[in-house]
Enzyme design. Structure first.
Site, PDB file in Angstrom:
ATOM      1  N   SER A  22      -9.397   1.808   2.977  1.00  0.00           N
ATOM      2  CA  SER A  22      -8.486   2.537   2.111  1.00  0.00           C
ATOM      3  C   SER A  22      -7.384   1.674   1.497  1.00  0.00           C
ATOM      4  O   SER A  22      -6.623   2.156   0.654  1.00  0.00           O
ATOM      5  CB  SER A  22      -7.821   3.671   2.907  1.00  0.00           C
ATOM      6  OG  SER A  22      -7.013   3.151   3.952  1.00  0.00           O
ATOM      7  N   SER A  66      -9.987  -0.483   7.066  1.00  0.00           N
ATOM      8  CA  SER A  66      -9.295  -0.362   5.783  1.00  0.00           C
ATOM      9  C   SER A  66      -8.622  -1.636   5.289  1.00  0.00           C
ATOM     10  O   SER A  66      -8.148  -1.680   4.158  1.00  0.00           O
ATOM     11  CB  SER A  66      -8.265   0.771   5.849  1.00  0.00           C
ATOM     12  OG  SER A  66      -8.908   2.012   5.912  1.00  0.00           O
ATOM     13  N   LYS A 119       0.851  -1.190   0.000  1.00  0.00           N
ATOM     14  CA  LYS A 119       0.000   0.000   0.000  1.00  0.00           C
ATOM     15  C   LYS A 119       0.888   1.243   0.000  1.00  0.00           C
ATOM     16  O   LYS A 119       1.889   1.305   0.724  1.00  0.00           O
ATOM     17  CB  LYS A 119      -0.902  -0.026   1.226  1.00  0.00           C
ATOM     18  CG  LYS A 119      -1.899   1.116   1.332  1.00  0.00           C
ATOM     19  CD  LYS A 119      -2.787   0.923   2.557  1.00  0.00           C
ATOM     20  CE  LYS A 119      -3.798   2.040   2.736  1.00  0.00           C
ATOM     21  NZ  LYS A 119      -4.674   1.814   3.901  1.00  0.00           N
TER      22      LYS A 119
END
Length: 582
Positions: free
Chosen positions: A275, A299, A203
Site C-alpha cells: 500500500s 506494503s 505516505k
C-alpha cells in the site's frame, strides 16, 4: 435511547465476561435479536443461538444465563461513550525477540561510504535520480541549495503526477520554508548531516500538522489531524524537507485510493503495488529524494520490488509509529524507500530512536559504517525458493545475484526454513479495533472498497481465545524461524510471480518455499530489504529480498551496499517522458 451499535457492544461484552466471548454465540444471538426487532433476548433466541454455536447447557443454566444477559445489556454504556484517541494502543507491546536472541547494544562511530568527488551538472534535473548520499554531498559542499533541489522536485511532482497519480497533497509552502531554513543554517556552518536540505515524501497515513491525512479513503479524504507524527518531527530535526503527502491504498491496502490507482513509472499502464504506492512510484520516478512508507504485510517490500527501489522494512520496535494510522499494533512498521541501501541507512540513523510515545520502540543504537568489510558477514540463501522458480527471466536474475555475491568473496550457505501453515496474522482483529467507530457509526459505507468494510465485519466473529492462541502459535513460529536462520547474518529470498506460468487466477497457488519464508519473516517482524537485481522479459524490475534477524538492519544493509557497489541495477531509472508521450 441507546442506539443499536452501542447496545450490541454492551451485549457482546457481557459474553466476554461470562467466558463465552470466544464462541460464535454472541454474534449469532445478536443477529437473532436484530431479525426479531427485539430489545431483549428470549429463551427461544438463546436456544437457537446455542444450537448454531455447538454449545449445550441444561435448562437451569440457560435460565440463569438469560437473566444475566438481559440484566447486563446496559451495563457497558460508560465504556462505549468513551472517545478513545487514535494514538492510544493496547497496554501490551510486541517484542520481536525470542529466548536466546542477543542484540548489539554497543555504540560505534557513524561513517558514510567514501564518495568520489562529484560536481553539479549543468542541468540540475540530471540529479533527480541521484542517491541521498550524492545529493547530500552537493548540498554539504554548497554546489546546490536546498531551495534549488526543492523547486526541482516540486516541478517534477507537478509534471509527472498526472501520469503516475502518486500525490495526494503537495506541501510546497512548507517545503520552501524548510528549504530556506536549511540553506540559512548551512550557510552559517550549522550542517545537521546527510538529510539536511533533502526533499522527501510521506505516505498519507502519516499525520502532518496543517495538511490533510486522508488514509487513502473517501471516508477520510477531508480529515486533518492537528499534530505531527514522530517521524515527521524526527526528519524535520534532521533538516529534511517535506515536499508531498504521497498516496496510500485505501486504509493502507493495495494501490487504489479515492483518487484512482497509483501507477508504476516503469510501465504506467500497471499499478505500483501497495500500500506504500505513492512512496514507491514517486521515489522510483525521481520525484523525491527518498520517501517513508509503512508495512503491515508487504506494503514496503511489494511496491519497492515492483518499482525497482531499495526499500527497508525495519524490525518492529525500531521506529516510532506515533501519529500514524494503525492496522496492527503487532505488525505495523515504518521504513525508508530509497534508491540505494546506504540511503536507507542514512534515513534510519535519523528516525531509529525512542520518542517516549510509542512504547514498542526499543532503545538500541543504529550503527552504520559505510566502509565496513562486508564479506566477513555470513550470507545464506533459501535453497528451496531458488529451486522452485519456473520463469527463466526471474531464475536468471536471481542466479546471477548469487554469482555476483560469490565473486565478491561471500561464502554462500544454503538454508532451509520449515513450513508453517497455521494462520498467525493479527492485523484483521487489530484493524477492526482501530476502525471500530467507523463501523459502528455506519460510515463504513463510505469506503471506496467495500471489501475493506467486509474485513472489518468478519473480524467481529474471530473468537478471542483462538486469536490469543494464534499469537502464542506465532511465538512458536518465531522460535522456529530464529533457529533456522541462526547460522547466518543475512539470508536471501528471491521474489517471483505468485503463480507459475499457465495457472489460472482462480486456482489456489501451490506451496512456495519463498512465500512461506516471506510470511514468517513478516509475522516475526524481522527486517528485510528489497534490492533490485535486474529486469524481467516485460522490462519490469526484478528484486531480491535480503533478510536478517531482529535489529540487524545494518548487517543486511552492509551486504546489500557491497552488492550495489559492484552492480548497477539500482542506478537504472524509467524514461518518464517516453511513457507520457506513449
Amino acid at each position: 435511547m441507546l442506539d443499536s451499535n452501542s447496545t450490541r457492544r454492551r451485549f457482546m461484552a457481557h459474553f466476554a465476561g461470562t467466558g463465552l466471548g470466544a464462541t460464535l454465540l454472541p454474534g449469532v444471538l445478536w443477529a437473532r435479536m436484530q431479525e426479531a426487532g427485539a430489545r431483549e433476548v428470549t429463551a427461544e433466541m438463546l436456544g437457537d443461538a446455542l444450537a448454531i454455536s455447538g454449545l449445550d447447557f441444561s435448562e437451569e443454566e440457560r435460565e440463569r444465563m438469560l437473566e444475566s444477559v438481559n440484566d447486563r445489556l446496559s451495563d457497558y454504556q460508560e465504556l462505549h461513550e468513551l472517545k478513545i484517541p487514535n494514538d492510544i494502543s493496547p497496554p501490551f507491546h510486541f517484542n520481536p525477540l525470542v529466548p536466546g536472541m542477543q542484540v548489539d547494544r554497543s555504540i560505534t562511530p557513524f561513517r558514510m561510504s567514501d564518495l568520489p568527488s562529484i560536481e553539479r551538472p549543468s542541468n540540475l534535473e540530471d540529479v533527480a535520480f541521484w542517491t541521498v548520499r550524492e545529493l547530500a554531498e552537493l548540498v554539504r559542499t554548497r554546489q546546490v541549495s536546498s531551495v534549488e533541489l526543492t523547486e526541482m522536485y516540486l516541478q517534477r511532482l507537478e509534471r509527472y503526477n498526472p501520469l503516475l497519480n502518486c500525490v495526494v497533497t503537495l506541501t510546497d509552502e512548507l517545503a520552501l520554508a524548510q528549504a530556506r531554513a536549511a540553506d540559512r543554517e548551512i550557510a552559517a556552518g550549522r550542517y545537521r548531516g546527510p538529510l539536511h536540505g533533502i526533499p522527501w515524501g510521506a505516505k498519507d497515513i502519516i499525520a502532518t500538522r496543517g495538511y490533510k491525512t486522508t488514509w487513502g479513503s473517501p471516508a477520510y479524504q477531508d480529515q486533518v489531524i492537528d499534530m505531527d507524527a514522530s517521524i515527521i518531527e524526527m526528519l524535520r530535526d534532521a533538516g529534511a524537507v517535506l515536499v508531498a503527502k504521497l498516496t496510500t491504498g485505501e486504509l493502507a491496502g493495495g494501490d487504489q485510493w479515492f483518487g484512482g490507482q497509483t501507477m508504476n513509472p516503469w510501465d504506467p499502464s500497471t499499478g505500483s503495488g501497495g500500500s506504500s504506492a505513492g512512496p514507491g512510484s514517486a521515489t522510483a520516478a525521481g520525484l523525491v529524494g527518498f520517501s517513508i512508507g509503512t508495512e503491515t504485510s508487504g506494503s514496503i517490500l511489494g511496491p519497492s520490488s515492483r518499482c525497482g527501489l531499495s526499500g527497508l522494512r525495519p524490525t518492529l520496535g525500531r521506529i516510532s509509529r506515533y501519529g500514524v494510522m494503525a492496522l496492527s499494533w503487532t505488525q505495523d512498521r515504518l521504513g525508508p524507500m530509497c534508491r540505494s541501501a546506504e540511503d536507507c541507512a542514512l534515513v534510519m540513523r535519523a528516525i531509529s530512536r525512542p520518542d517516549g510515545l510509542d512504547l514498542s520502540v526499543q532503545d538500541l543504537p543504529f550503527n552504520w559504517d559505510g566502509t565496513r568489510a562486508a564479506t566477513r558477514l555470513r550470507v545464506g540463501y533459501l535453497e528451496g525458493a531458488f529451486d522452485e522458480i519456473e520463469e527463466t527471466d526471474y531464475r536468471t536474475a536471481h542466479q546471477r545475484t548469487l554469482e555476483d555475491l560469490e565473486s565478491l568473496g561471500f561464502m554462500l550457505t544454503p538454508i532451509h526454513i520449515p513450513e508453517w501453515s497455521i494462520n498467525v496474522t493479527a492485523h484483521s482483529v487489530e484493524m477492526a479495533v482501530f476502525f471500530d467507530e467507523l463501523l459502528r457509526s455506519g460510515r463504513a459505507e463510505l469506503l471506496g472498497r467495500q471489501t475493506r468494510a467486509d474485513g472489518l465485519r468478519s473480524a467481529r466473529v474471530i473468537p478471542a481465545v483462538e486469536y490469543l492462541q494464534s499469537q502464542r502459535a506465532r511465538t512458536m513460529m518465531m522460535m522456529q524461524l530464529a533457529e533456522a536462520t541462526s547460522g547466518v547474518d543475512v539470508y536471501l529470498i528471491p521474489r517471483a510471480p505468485r503463480r507459475p506460468p499457465g495457472q489460472q487466477s482462480d486456482e489456489p497457488p501451490p506451496y512456495s518455499h519463498g512465500r512461506n519464508a516471506s510470511s514468517m519473516t513478516n509475522y516475526a517482524t524481522h527486517p528485510a530489504l528489497a534490492v533490485p537485481n535486474g529486469f524481467n522479459d516485460a522490462g519490469l524490475p526484478t528484486s531480491m529480498t535480503f533478510c536478517a534477524q531482529p535489529f540487524r538492519e545494518t548487517e543486511l544493509l552492509t551486504v546489500a551496499r557491497a552488492y550495489q557497489d559492484a552492480t548497477d541495477h539500482h542506478r537504472q531509472y524509467p524514461d518518464l517522458d517516453s511513457a507520457a508521450s506513449g
